[in-house]
Write a protein that holds these residues in place. Structure first.
Motif, PDB file in Angstrom:
ATOM      1  N   VAL A 338       0.833  -1.203   0.000  1.00 56.33           N
ATOM      2  CA  VAL A 338       0.000   0.000   0.000  1.00 56.33           C
ATOM      3  C   VAL A 338       0.866   1.251   0.000  1.00 56.33           C
ATOM      4  CG1 VAL A 338      -1.716   1.336   1.291  1.00 56.33           C
ATOM      5  CG2 VAL A 338      -1.904  -1.162   1.158  1.00 56.33           C
ATOM      6  N   ALA A 339       1.949   1.241   0.797  1.00 53.89           N
ATOM      7  CA  ALA A 339       2.804   2.423   0.907  1.00 53.89           C
ATOM      8  C   ALA A 339       3.478   2.762  -0.420  1.00 53.89           C
ATOM      9  CB  ALA A 339       3.858   2.196   1.986  1.00 53.89           C
ATOM     10  N   GLY A 340       3.896   1.745  -1.180  1.00 57.90           N
ATOM     11  CA  GLY A 340       4.535   2.000  -2.464  1.00 57.90           C
ATOM     12  C   GLY A 340       3.630   2.738  -3.440  1.00 57.90           C
ATOM     13  N   PRO A 341       2.429   2.216  -3.724  1.00 55.16           N
ATOM     14  CA  PRO A 341       1.517   2.935  -4.624  1.00 55.16           C
ATOM     15  C   PRO A 341       1.119   4.313  -4.111  1.00 55.16           C
ATOM     16  CG  PRO A 341       0.857   0.640  -4.434  1.00 55.16           C
ATOM     17  CD  PRO A 341       1.950   0.850  -3.424  1.00 55.16           C
ATOM     18  N   LEU A 342       0.936   4.470  -2.795  1.00 55.03           N
ATOM     19  CA  LEU A 342       0.601   5.784  -2.251  1.00 55.03           C
ATOM     20  C   LEU A 342       1.743   6.769  -2.469  1.00 55.03           C
ATOM     21  CD1 LEU A 342      -1.279   5.088   1.117  1.00 55.03           C
ATOM     22  CD2 LEU A 342      -2.210   6.039  -1.003  1.00 55.03           C
ATOM     23  N   GLY A 343       2.976   6.311  -2.254  1.00 56.59           N
ATOM     24  CA  GLY A 343       4.125   7.175  -2.505  1.00 56.59           C
ATOM     25  C   GLY A 343       4.220   7.570  -3.967  1.00 56.59           C
ATOM     26  N   ALA A 344       4.000   6.601  -4.857  1.00 54.93           N
ATOM     27  CA  ALA A 344       4.028   6.899  -6.287  1.00 54.93           C
ATOM     28  C   ALA A 344       2.921   7.874  -6.671  1.00 54.93           C
ATOM     29  CB  ALA A 344       3.885   5.603  -7.088  1.00 54.93           C
ATOM     30  N   ALA A 345       1.736   7.722  -6.045  1.00 50.44           N
ATOM     31  CA  ALA A 345       0.637   8.651  -6.307  1.00 50.44           C
ATOM     32  C   ALA A 345       0.998  10.069  -5.870  1.00 50.44           C
ATOM     33  CB  ALA A 345      -0.626   8.183  -5.582  1.00 50.44           C
ATOM     34  N   ALA A 346       1.747  10.193  -4.765  1.00 48.51           N
ATOM     35  CA  ALA A 346       2.189  11.508  -4.314  1.00 48.51           C
ATOM     36  C   ALA A 346       3.152  12.135  -5.317  1.00 48.51           C
ATOM     37  CB  ALA A 346       2.849  11.403  -2.935  1.00 48.51           C
ATOM     38  N   VAL A 347       4.034  11.315  -5.895  1.00 53.55           N
ATOM     39  CA  VAL A 347       4.950  11.828  -6.920  1.00 53.55           C
ATOM     40  C   VAL A 347       4.166  12.366  -8.110  1.00 53.55           C
ATOM     41  CG1 VAL A 347       6.787  11.223  -8.536  1.00 53.55           C
ATOM     42  CG2 VAL A 347       6.810  10.278  -6.226  1.00 53.55           C
ATOM     43  N   ALA A 456       2.658  11.378 -17.271  1.00 57.01           N
ATOM     44  CA  ALA A 456       1.875  10.252 -17.795  1.00 57.01           C
ATOM     45  C   ALA A 456       2.706   8.970 -17.802  1.00 57.01           C
ATOM     46  CB  ALA A 456       1.392  10.574 -19.212  1.00 57.01           C
ATOM     47  N   VAL A 457       3.959   9.073 -18.238  1.00 53.28           N
ATOM     48  CA  VAL A 457       4.829   7.886 -18.252  1.00 53.28           C
ATOM     49  C   VAL A 457       5.129   7.431 -16.829  1.00 53.28           C
ATOM     50  CG1 VAL A 457       7.032   6.946 -19.020  1.00 53.28           C
ATOM     51  CG2 VAL A 457       5.835   8.620 -20.435  1.00 53.28           C
ATOM     52  N   CYS A 458       5.394   8.397 -15.942  1.00 50.55           N
ATOM     53  CA  CYS A 458       5.663   8.079 -14.533  1.00 50.55           C
ATOM     54  C   CYS A 458       4.472   7.358 -13.910  1.00 50.55           C
ATOM     55  CB  CYS A 458       5.966   9.375 -13.774  1.00 50.55           C
ATOM     56  SG  CYS A 458       6.308   9.164 -12.020  1.00 50.55           S
ATOM     57  N   ALA A 459       3.259   7.835 -14.198  1.00 49.08           N
ATOM     58  CA  ALA A 459       2.052   7.203 -13.658  1.00 49.08           C
ATOM     59  C   ALA A 459       1.875   5.794 -14.208  1.00 49.08           C
ATOM     60  CB  ALA A 459       0.835   8.061 -13.995  1.00 49.08           C
ATOM     61  N   ALA A 460       2.124   5.629 -15.505  1.00 43.53           N
ATOM     62  CA  ALA A 460       1.977   4.301 -16.115  1.00 43.53           C
ATOM     63  C   ALA A 460       2.970   3.307 -15.514  1.00 43.53           C
ATOM     64  CB  ALA A 460       2.186   4.408 -17.630  1.00 43.53           C
ATOM     65  N   LEU A 461       4.219   3.745 -15.346  1.00 45.43           N
ATOM     66  CA  LEU A 461       5.224   2.870 -14.731  1.00 45.43           C
ATOM     67  C   LEU A 461       4.845   2.510 -13.297  1.00 45.43           C
ATOM     68  CD1 LEU A 461       8.552   4.514 -15.991  1.00 45.43           C
ATOM     69  CD2 LEU A 461       7.787   2.182 -16.459  1.00 45.43           C
ATOM     70  N   SER A 462       4.309   3.489 -12.564  1.00 46.04           N
ATOM     71  CA  SER A 462       3.936   3.261 -11.162  1.00 46.04           C
ATOM     72  C   SER A 462       2.780   2.276 -11.048  1.00 46.04           C
ATOM     73  CB  SER A 462       3.573   4.586 -10.493  1.00 46.04           C
ATOM     74  OG  SER A 462       4.672   5.477 -10.494  1.00 46.04           O
ATOM     75  N   VAL A 463       1.792   2.415 -11.924  1.00 51.94           N
ATOM     76  CA  VAL A 463       0.656   1.492 -11.922  1.00 51.94           C
ATOM     77  C   VAL A 463       1.122   0.082 -12.256  1.00 51.94           C
ATOM     78  CG1 VAL A 463      -1.499   0.882 -13.094  1.00 51.94           C
ATOM     79  CG2 VAL A 463      -1.076   3.264 -12.431  1.00 51.94           C
ATOM     80  N   TRP A 464       1.965  -0.021 -13.272  1.00 53.37           N
ATOM     81  CA  TRP A 464       2.478  -1.346 -13.640  1.00 53.37           C
ATOM     82  C   TRP A 464       3.271  -1.943 -12.495  1.00 53.37           C
ATOM     83  CZ3 TRP A 464       7.119  -3.894 -14.063  1.00 53.37           C
ATOM     84  CH2 TRP A 464       7.114  -5.085 -14.771  1.00 53.37           C
ATOM     85  N   ALA A 465       4.125  -1.122 -11.836  1.00 55.52           N
ATOM     86  CA  ALA A 465       4.940  -1.619 -10.733  1.00 55.52           C
ATOM     87  C   ALA A 465       4.067  -2.093  -9.574  1.00 55.52           C
ATOM     88  CB  ALA A 465       5.895  -0.527 -10.251  1.00 55.52           C
ATOM     89  N   ALA A 466       3.019  -1.335  -9.263  1.00 52.47           N
ATOM     90  CA  ALA A 466       2.132  -1.728  -8.161  1.00 52.47           C
ATOM     91  C   ALA A 466       1.434  -3.045  -8.475  1.00 52.47           C
ATOM     92  CB  ALA A 466       1.111  -0.624  -7.913  1.00 52.47           C
ATOM     93  N   ARG A 467       0.948  -3.196  -9.696  1.00 48.02           N
ATOM     94  CA  ARG A 467       0.288  -4.433 -10.071  1.00 48.02           C
ATOM     95  C   ARG A 467       1.267  -5.597 -10.107  1.00 48.02           C
ATOM     96  NH1 ARG A 467      -3.539  -3.518 -15.209  1.00 48.02           N
ATOM     97  NH2 ARG A 467      -4.024  -5.682 -14.623  1.00 48.02           N
ATOM     98  N   ARG A 468       2.480  -5.321 -10.562  1.00 44.30           N
ATOM     99  CA  ARG A 468       3.495  -6.371 -10.633  1.00 44.30           C
ATOM    100  C   ARG A 468       3.890  -6.830  -9.233  1.00 44.30           C
ATOM    101  NH1 ARG A 468       5.227 -10.583 -13.419  1.00 44.30           N
ATOM    102  NH2 ARG A 468       7.497 -10.803 -13.493  1.00 44.30           N
ATOM    103  N   ALA A 469       4.060  -5.881  -8.304  1.00 44.63           N
ATOM    104  CA  ALA A 469       4.435  -6.238  -6.941  1.00 44.63           C
ATOM    105  C   ALA A 469       3.358  -7.059  -6.249  1.00 44.63           C
ATOM    106  CB  ALA A 469       4.728  -4.968  -6.138  1.00 44.63           C
ATOM    107  N   ALA A 470       2.103  -6.836  -6.641  1.00 42.71           N
ATOM    108  CA  ALA A 470       0.988  -7.541  -6.017  1.00 42.71           C
ATOM    109  C   ALA A 470       0.755  -8.920  -6.612  1.00 42.71           C
ATOM    110  CB  ALA A 470      -0.290  -6.723  -6.130  1.00 42.71           C
ATOM    111  N   SER A 471       1.411  -9.212  -7.722  1.00 41.24           N
ATOM    112  CA  SER A 471       1.157 -10.486  -8.413  1.00 41.24           C
ATOM    113  C   SER A 471       1.915 -11.641  -7.762  1.00 41.24           C
ATOM    114  CB  SER A 471       1.564 -10.376  -9.887  1.00 41.24           C
ATOM    115  OG  SER A 471       2.944 -10.140 -10.004  1.00 41.24           O
TER     116      SER A 471
END
Length: 471
Positions: A338-347, A456-471
């Motif tokens: 949870v902390a990782g995606p929240l931090g990325a959302a803040a960025v 936009a690229v930063c957000a896309a990478l962050s979303v992919w990273a969050a989903r990847r970490a959860a898999s």
């Protein structure tokens, strides 16, 4: 200097304080070394009769070799011994900095800076790899990572100011010679505080020399291409960019076909490792967008002096330092997932605030810097721990180098994208910004477009990273 004075795995930072101090000092020098010399470039130009091209190579020669050689030296350290490589690198680093005392021409200074870059690349992968050798508990790893990176951030913030103060009382050579006692301190702390390398944990596979050469060429050419794009445009950068692409293709083919790859692609595909690397790439893009755009806006559009612009960027460093001690508590309460995606959302939120409101007043810029910095600090520590935890012990130096190199390459790409958009949209030249309404308006539009694109690229990478970490 291979005295075992501590258990294999410590239960507190205090128990291994010499090691933490030594690793912090190494990271401090890495952050300090380039920024502290930038303020002396006019003085160097006068003393050595250096041209603009000479000054460019004095700064970029270091960064190109430092960034380009980290992965190769990380792989060597996994086979040679991480602690041993660190100590050898620090000795050579001290000697390279000391060599500035005999410099008499721009070419000699470029050679010295190149040598410093090579020796810094020898030490860089070991910083996090040796840190992860100290602890088993993840909260201690996060705490130690936070301490080491905080010291580096202090160096990044204080570098220009320290350099300016030293130039008032001493020669520009002092800015490099001061690294010698710092390196000696690091040698003593690491030699005393970290046990000798355990031969059973070394990587026994043969070193992929061809892969190392192709990987190094790819990174150096990619970083050089980004620099050329920003300064001279795509046409000048085309040969280096083509070379980077060809080297990258050759590297991938080599790593997929050789029996003993420099970087095991299967390891990078691990969810925790690939997610951490994606987060680091997102951070690199975000940091590039803010660092380049804010500095130019404050000076060119609003007429701030370089010193005032440096102070204007302080909210980012201050927040990063302030939130560091709380990252462990944030992760404990929320969990890394949870902390990782929240931090990325803040960025992403910080980037959006700057892109949409930054031209209105400095208050919005300060808020954008603070919000993005808070998110970067959380994600930076989580991503580092995630990548390192996902690798076997005999490849931690390579993993640490891959982690740092990914962020540096992404940052260079972000600078190139921003510079390209500014060059394409700007009416007139950069010197017209602030004096011509048309040039100023087009520059602000270009900065907005560039920041939104990178966001936009930063957000896309962050979303992919969050989903990847959860898999």
């Amino acid at each position: 200097m291979s005295v075992d004075v501590m258990p294999a795995r410590a239960t507190s930072l205090r128990a291994v304080w010499p090691a933490i101090l030594g690793l912090s000092v190494v990271f401090l020098v890495e952050m300090l070394d380039n920024s502290v010399l930038n303020v002396a470039l006019p003085t160097i130009a006068r003393d050595l009769h250096a041209t603009a091209a000479d000054l460019q190579w004095i700064t970029s020669g270091y960064s190109l070799l430092f960034g380009g050689l980290m992965i190769a030296f990380g792989a060597i350290a996994d086979r040679f011994g991480t602690r041993r490589m660190m100590l050898v690198g620090l000795v050579l680093f001290a000697l390279a900095n000391l060599a500035v005392l005999v410099v008499r021409t721009p070419g000699e200074l470029i050679a010295v800076r190149a040598a410093i870059g090579v020796t810094a690349a020898m030490t860089a992968p070991g910083t996090m790899a040796l840190c992860f050798r100290l602890f088993d508990a993840e909260n201690l790893l996060m705490r130690a990572t936070g301490v080491i990176s905080s010291v580096g951030l202090i160096g990044l913030a204080a570098g220009p100011t320290l350099g300016g103060l030293l130039l008032q009382v001493s020669s520009w050579q002092t800015l490099l010679v001061i690294n010698v006692p710092i390196a000696v301190l690091a040698i003593g702390c690491i030699g005393f505080g970290i046990p000798a390398d355990d031969a059973t944990n070394r990587n026994r596979t043969p070193l992929d020399l061809l892969g190392a050469l192709l990987g190094t060429a790819t990174i150096i050419l990619a970083l050089w291409s980004a620099t050329l794009v920003v300064e001279n445009g795509w046409l000048t950068a085309a040969p280096a960019l083509i070379g980077a692409v060809l080297s990258a293709i050759g590297f991938v083919v080599r790593e997929r076909t050789t029996a003993h790859p420099l970087i095991d692609i299967a390891l990078i595909k691990r969810p925790t490792v690939s997610a951490g690397l994606a987060y680091q790439a997102a951070l690199g893009l975000g940091m590039a967008a803010l660092a380049y755009s804010v500095t130019l806006q404050l000076q060119l559009v609003w007429g701030w002096s370089p010193a005032e612009a440096a102070l204007g960027n302080l909210p980012q460093i201050v927040v990063m330092l302030a939130i560091g001690p709380f990252v462990e508590k944030i992760v404990d309460r929320l969990g890394a997932g949870v902390a990782g995606p929240l931090g990325a959302a803040a960025v992403v939120a910080g980037l959006l605030i700057y892109a949409l409101l930054g031209r209105d007043s400095y208050a919005w810029i300060a808020l954008a810097l603070a919000v993005a910095a808070a998110g970067m600090r959380v994600v930076m520590i989580i991503a580092t721990v995630t990548v390192m935890r996902g690798l076997p012990e005999d490849q931690t130096s390579t993993g640490a180098a891959l982690n740092d190199t990914g962020q540096e390459v992404a940052s260079s790409v972000g600078l190139a994208v921003t510079g390209t958009i500014v060059a394409a949209v700007l009416v007139g030249s950069l010197t017209d910004v602030g004096t011509s309404a048309a040039a100023t308006h087009s520059f602000e539009n270009a900065i907005t477009a560039a920041t939104l694109s990178l966001t936009a690229v930063c957000a896309a990478l962050s979303v992919w990273a969050a989903r990847r970490a959860a898999s």
